[in-house]
Write an enzyme that holds these catalytic residues in place. Structure first.
Site, short mmCIF file in Angstrom:
data_model
loop_
_atom_site.label_atom_id
_atom_site.label_comp_id
_atom_site.label_asym_id
_atom_site.label_seq_id
_atom_site.Cartn_x
_atom_site.Cartn_y
_atom_site.Cartn_z
N ASP A 100 -26.76 -24.06 102.97
CA ASP A 100 -27.74 -24.28 104.03
C ASP A 100 -28.58 -25.53 103.78
OD1 ASP A 100 -28.95 -23.42 106.48
OD2 ASP A 100 -30.67 -22.66 105.36
N SER B 15 -32.34 -23.04 111.35
CA SER B 15 -30.95 -22.60 111.46
C SER B 15 -30.86 -21.45 112.45
CB SER B 15 -30.43 -22.14 110.10
OG SER B 15 -30.52 -23.18 109.14
N GLN C 277 -22.39 -24.67 111.27
CA GLN C 277 -23.73 -24.17 111.57
C GLN C 277 -24.24 -24.81 112.85
OE1 GLN C 277 -27.67 -25.43 109.57
NE2 GLN C 277 -27.12 -23.56 108.45
#
Length: 288
Positions: free
Chosen positions: A204, A228, A278
């Site tokens: 991430d 996110s 993502q």
């Protein structure tokens, strides 16, 4: 003296509360919300503890539902959806203040031999030829923007060595792609499950920022609301998260207040060990 990696391993060592129920803590470092990679990593730990050791994770798909509160524990509830002959499927919900803040499905598989191919690793500068984090701090932090300085000054469990530093010290519009060497900043135990969870945590980092390269800004821009939204990851081959991995990232699209990013993780031998996708919120804040 405890290292940042010791602290990360402690955070990933969830407390079992009941059958399929675990509790995780957050580091008290002054963040206003829980780092997304922490919730991914802890959820994968919770799921892994309900799966036989010989079955390794091969994919996870997750949604961030609400900001996490670092001041209180996170409860992880695991649903044992399926135990098949070759695959095991788990669903994890992370809960705070009575609400789900995150949900994840993960699939595990016993080792099998099969057909093999992969995309070729990009040719980039080796990590030993790039400035270390200590060198970056000494050379550049005094002149870096304050949010960038705070980010790099923190003692962190994941070491990052960007191949190109232009984005960190310029507001020039760039091609939305970057290559970053990543690894745990100290040795990890040999358990492959720990390496998977640490890499999930690290996956991430830097990824959503790639979507902002084309716009001459970064996640540190106070005009932006950045978070996110979802995260998917596939584990292809064995690896160690405490050895250098190249995180090759790009952003094919940004629209509708969202940025889409992809990442490929290669080991030093050029093996593609994991892939990531993502989408994140990159909304301009309304001016008051």
């Amino acid at each position: 003296m405890r290292s940042a990696v010791d602290d990360l391993l402690s955070i990933l060592d969830l407390e079992p509360l009941e059958h399929n129920l675990f509790r995780g803590m957050s580091p008290q470092v002054g963040w206003q919300r829980v780092f997304g990679g922490q919730v991914i990593g802890q959820s994968l730990v919770a799921a892994s503890r309900t799966v036989p050791e010989e079955r390794g994770v091969h994919s996870l798909h997750a949604y961030f539902l609400r900001p996490g509160d670092p001041s209180v524990p996170i409860i992880y509830e695991v649903d044992r959806i399926r135990d098949g002959g070759s695959f095991t499927t788990r669903r994890v919900v992370a809960i705070q203040h009575g609400h789900a803040i995150f949900s994840m499905s993960a699939s595990f598989q016993k080792h099998e031999e099969g057909l093999e191919h992969q995309m070729t690793m990009p040719e980039v500068t080796a990590p030993e030829e790039l400035p270390s984090e200590a060198e970056l701090k000494e050379k550049f932090l005094a002149h870096a923007p304050e949010p960038v300085r705070r980010y790099w000054e923190r003692d962190r469990p994941i070491e990052l060595r960007p191949v190109d530093l232009t984005h960190y010290f310029s507001r020039k519009k760039l091609t939305p792609a970057q290559d970053v060497w990543v690894r745990a900043s100290a040795s990890l135990p040999d358990d492959p499950r720990i390496h998977s969870c640490v890499l999930a945590y690290a996956s991430d980092m830097t990824l959503l920022d790639t979507a902002l390269f084309a716009h001459g800004t970064s996640v540190f821009d106070p005009r932006l609301q950045v978070a996110s939204l979802d995260h998917a990851m596939w584990f292809h081959r064995p690896f160690r998260a405490d050895e250098w991995l190249l995180y090759s990232e790009d952003s094919p699209s940004a629209s509708g207040g969202r940025g889409f990013t992809r990442g490929a993780l290669y080991d030093r031998a050029g093996h593609l060990v994991a892939s990531v996708a993502q989408e994140g919120l990159i909304r301009m804040r309304k001016q008051s």
